[in-house]
Design a protein around this motif. Structure first.
Motif, PDB file in Angstrom:
ATOM      1  N   VAL A 221       3.041 -14.991  -6.825  1.00 60.01           N
ATOM      2  CA  VAL A 221       1.936 -15.941  -6.982  1.00 60.01           C
ATOM      3  C   VAL A 221       2.003 -16.901  -5.801  1.00 60.01           C
ATOM      4  O   VAL A 221       2.982 -17.615  -5.642  1.00 60.01           O
ATOM      5  N   GLN A 222       0.964 -16.845  -4.962  1.00 59.23           N
ATOM      6  CA  GLN A 222       0.895 -17.719  -3.793  1.00 59.23           C
ATOM      7  C   GLN A 222      -0.557 -17.988  -3.440  1.00 59.23           C
ATOM      8  O   GLN A 222      -1.394 -17.087  -3.550  1.00 59.23           O
ATOM      9  N   GLY A 223      -0.820 -19.200  -3.028  1.00 59.82           N
ATOM     10  CA  GLY A 223      -2.149 -19.554  -2.549  1.00 59.82           C
ATOM     11  C   GLY A 223      -3.258 -19.256  -3.542  1.00 59.82           C
ATOM     12  O   GLY A 223      -4.325 -18.806  -3.143  1.00 59.82           O
ATOM     13  N   GLY A 224      -2.977 -19.443  -4.818  1.00 59.56           N
ATOM     14  CA  GLY A 224      -3.993 -19.207  -5.836  1.00 59.56           C
ATOM     15  C   GLY A 224      -4.274 -17.744  -6.117  1.00 59.56           C
ATOM     16  O   GLY A 224      -5.266 -17.395  -6.751  1.00 59.56           O
ATOM     17  N   MET A 225      -3.381 -16.846  -5.642  1.00 62.78           N
ATOM     18  CA  MET A 225      -3.561 -15.414  -5.864  1.00 62.78           C
ATOM     19  C   MET A 225      -2.338 -14.845  -6.590  1.00 62.78           C
ATOM     20  O   MET A 225      -1.205 -15.107  -6.195  1.00 62.78           O
ATOM     21  N   PHE A 226      -2.597 -14.093  -7.653  1.00 67.18           N
ATOM     22  CA  PHE A 226      -1.559 -13.392  -8.410  1.00 67.18           C
ATOM     23  C   PHE A 226      -1.548 -11.944  -7.955  1.00 67.18           C
ATOM     24  O   PHE A 226      -2.606 -11.321  -7.822  1.00 67.18           O
ATOM     25  N   SER A 227      -0.371 -11.404  -7.680  1.00 69.11           N
ATOM     26  CA  SER A 227      -0.293  -9.966  -7.404  1.00 69.11           C
ATOM     27  C   SER A 227       0.910  -9.363  -8.108  1.00 69.11           C
ATOM     28  O   SER A 227       1.946 -10.014  -8.276  1.00 69.11           O
ATOM     29  N   CYS A 228       0.742  -8.131  -8.547  1.00 68.21           N
ATOM     30  CA  CYS A 228       1.801  -7.392  -9.232  1.00 68.21           C
ATOM     31  C   CYS A 228       1.820  -5.987  -8.654  1.00 68.21           C
ATOM     32  O   CYS A 228       0.801  -5.295  -8.658  1.00 68.21           O
ATOM     33  N   THR A 229       2.969  -5.576  -8.140  1.00 64.60           N
ATOM     34  CA  THR A 229       3.130  -4.228  -7.595  1.00 64.60           C
ATOM     35  C   THR A 229       4.108  -3.458  -8.474  1.00 64.60           C
ATOM     36  O   THR A 229       5.202  -3.938  -8.756  1.00 64.60           O
ATOM     37  N   VAL A 230       3.686  -2.280  -8.919  1.00 66.02           N
ATOM     38  CA  VAL A 230       4.512  -1.408  -9.749  1.00 66.02           C
ATOM     39  C   VAL A 230       4.702  -0.107  -8.987  1.00 66.02           C
ATOM     40  O   VAL A 230       3.728   0.520  -8.555  1.00 66.02           O
ATOM     41  N   THR A 231       5.963   0.286  -8.803  1.00 65.94           N
ATOM     42  CA  THR A 231       6.295   1.486  -8.041  1.00 65.94           C
ATOM     43  C   THR A 231       7.201   2.385  -8.872  1.00 65.94           C
ATOM     44  O   THR A 231       8.167   1.913  -9.470  1.00 65.94           O
ATOM     45  N   ASP A 232       6.867   3.678  -8.895  1.00 67.42           N
ATOM     46  CA  ASP A 232       7.725   4.644  -9.600  1.00 67.42           C
ATOM     47  C   ASP A 232       8.345   5.592  -8.577  1.00 67.42           C
ATOM     48  O   ASP A 232       8.060   5.495  -7.386  1.00 67.42           O
ATOM     49  N   GLN A 233       9.196   6.490  -9.042  1.00 69.15           N
ATOM     50  CA  GLN A 233       9.877   7.427  -8.147  1.00 69.15           C
ATOM     51  C   GLN A 233       9.299   8.834  -8.268  1.00 69.15           C
ATOM     52  O   GLN A 233       9.953   9.808  -7.925  1.00 69.15           O
ATOM     53  N   GLY A 234       8.064   8.909  -8.732  1.00 71.93           N
ATOM     54  CA  GLY A 234       7.397  10.206  -8.857  1.00 71.93           C
ATOM     55  C   GLY A 234       6.742  10.623  -7.555  1.00 71.93           C
ATOM     56  O   GLY A 234       6.811   9.913  -6.550  1.00 71.93           O
ATOM     57  N   GLY A 235       6.076  11.754  -7.613  1.00 73.65           N
ATOM     58  CA  GLY A 235       5.438  12.316  -6.424  1.00 73.65           C
ATOM     59  C   GLY A 235       4.081  11.722  -6.106  1.00 73.65           C
ATOM     60  O   GLY A 235       3.456  12.100  -5.124  1.00 73.65           O
ATOM     61  N   GLY A 236       3.615  10.795  -6.933  1.00 78.27           N
ATOM     62  CA  GLY A 236       2.328  10.169  -6.707  1.00 78.27           C
ATOM     63  C   GLY A 236       1.188  10.993  -7.270  1.00 78.27           C
ATOM     64  O   GLY A 236       1.405  12.012  -7.913  1.00 78.27           O
ATOM     65  N   PHE A 237      -0.037  10.542  -7.044  1.00 82.75           N
ATOM     66  CA  PHE A 237      -1.213  11.288  -7.492  1.00 82.75           C
ATOM     67  C   PHE A 237      -2.376  10.997  -6.559  1.00 82.75           C
ATOM     68  O   PHE A 237      -2.350  10.038  -5.791  1.00 82.75           O
ATOM     69  N   ASN A 238      -3.380  11.835  -6.621  1.00 80.23           N
ATOM     70  CA  ASN A 238      -4.537  11.703  -5.753  1.00 80.23           C
ATOM     71  C   ASN A 238      -5.487  10.670  -6.349  1.00 80.23           C
ATOM     72  O   ASN A 238      -6.429  11.017  -7.059  1.00 80.23           O
ATOM     73  N   TRP A 239      -5.247   9.419  -6.048  1.00 77.21           N
ATOM     74  CA  TRP A 239      -6.043   8.340  -6.631  1.00 77.21           C
ATOM     75  C   TRP A 239      -7.473   8.341  -6.116  1.00 77.21           C
ATOM     76  O   TRP A 239      -8.386   7.907  -6.806  1.00 77.21           O
ATOM     77  N   GLY A 240      -7.694   8.853  -4.909  1.00 81.97           N
ATOM     78  CA  GLY A 240      -9.054   8.947  -4.379  1.00 81.97           C
ATOM     79  C   GLY A 240      -9.895   9.896  -5.221  1.00 81.97           C
ATOM     80  O   GLY A 240     -11.052   9.625  -5.539  1.00 81.97           O
ATOM     81  N   GLU A 241      -9.290  11.007  -5.624  1.00 76.20           N
ATOM     82  CA  GLU A 241      -9.960  11.987  -6.473  1.00 76.20           C
ATOM     83  C   GLU A 241     -10.229  11.384  -7.851  1.00 76.20           C
ATOM     84  O   GLU A 241     -11.284  11.570  -8.427  1.00 76.20           O
ATOM     85  N   PHE A 242      -9.256  10.632  -8.358  1.00 76.49           N
ATOM     86  CA  PHE A 242      -9.420   9.991  -9.667  1.00 76.49           C
ATOM     87  C   PHE A 242     -10.611   9.029  -9.643  1.00 76.49           C
ATOM     88  O   PHE A 242     -11.433   9.029 -10.534  1.00 76.49           O
ATOM     89  N   LYS A 243     -10.681   8.231  -8.583  1.00 76.80           N
ATOM     90  CA  LYS A 243     -11.778   7.248  -8.488  1.00 76.80           C
ATOM     91  C   LYS A 243     -13.142   7.938  -8.414  1.00 76.80           C
ATOM     92  O   LYS A 243     -14.121   7.423  -8.936  1.00 76.80           O
ATOM     93  N   LYS A 244     -13.189   9.111  -7.782  1.00 76.20           N
ATOM     94  CA  LYS A 244     -14.450   9.851  -7.690  1.00 76.20           C
ATOM     95  C   LYS A 244     -14.873  10.423  -9.043  1.00 76.20           C
ATOM     96  O   LYS A 244     -16.043  10.481  -9.356  1.00 76.20           O
TER      97      LYS A 244
END
Length: 163
Positions: free
Chosen positions: A101-124
């Motif tokens: 939390v800085q400058g009036g902005m909240f951010s949360c990053t979550v990272t796993d140890q998997g192979g990831g996924f095609n988020w671009g395809e998901f958004k489409k």
């Protein structure tokens, strides 16, 4: 308000498990309460919990969207989850959570140890209809101002303006 002037950072690395997700939520809940209104706090909590659950199930356990759907339809979701949990536990899979939390902005990053996924395809191809799963990220997109994945899709950062 004092919330918009609050600055702080919180990070933790936990074993990939449903129990760990519960513990992370208990740890960050007071932090969220310090910076968000009651209604925003609940929406942010649900969004973070959804992302943690995705990191565990789809990332570290490697359960694809299709596999989860088929297991739910066949009534053997719990068995699939237990089977993959055992493997992830044996492999020591972890989830990393960083809140800033800085400058009036909240951010949360979550990272796993998997192979990831095609988020671009998901958004489409955003899922709707009467599915019991697949709507979590749609909720998360509505609860936050910004949702950004890394290139491979095993890390997501959620951002929300405070105040």
């Amino acid at each position: 308000s004092s919330a918009t002037q609050f600055c702080g950072e919180l990070s933790c690395v936990v074993p990939s498990s449903v129990d760990s997700i519960r513990v992370v939520m208990e740890i960050i809940s007071p932090f969220l309460k310090a910076v968000f209104s009651r209604s925003d706090q609940r929406r942010v909590e649900l969004g973070i919990e959804e992302v943690l659950q995705n990191a565990h199930e789809h990332g570290n356990l490697g359960i694809s969207f299709g596999e989860k759907g088929a297991a739910c339809d066949a009534g053997n979701w719990e068995e699939l989850l237990a089977e993959r949990n055992a493997v992830a536990c044996k492999d020591g899979k972890q989830i990393t959570v960083k809140i800033d939390v800085q400058g009036g902005m909240f951010s949360c990053t979550v990272t796993d140890q998997g192979g990831g996924f095609n988020w671009g395809e998901f958004k489409k191809n955003q899922i709707g209809g009467d599915r019991l799963h697949g709507r979590g990220l749609l909720y998360v997109e509505q609860a936050f101002d910004e949702l950004c994945f890394n290139d491979i899709g095993n890390s997501v950062t959620l951002r929300k303006q405070l105040g």
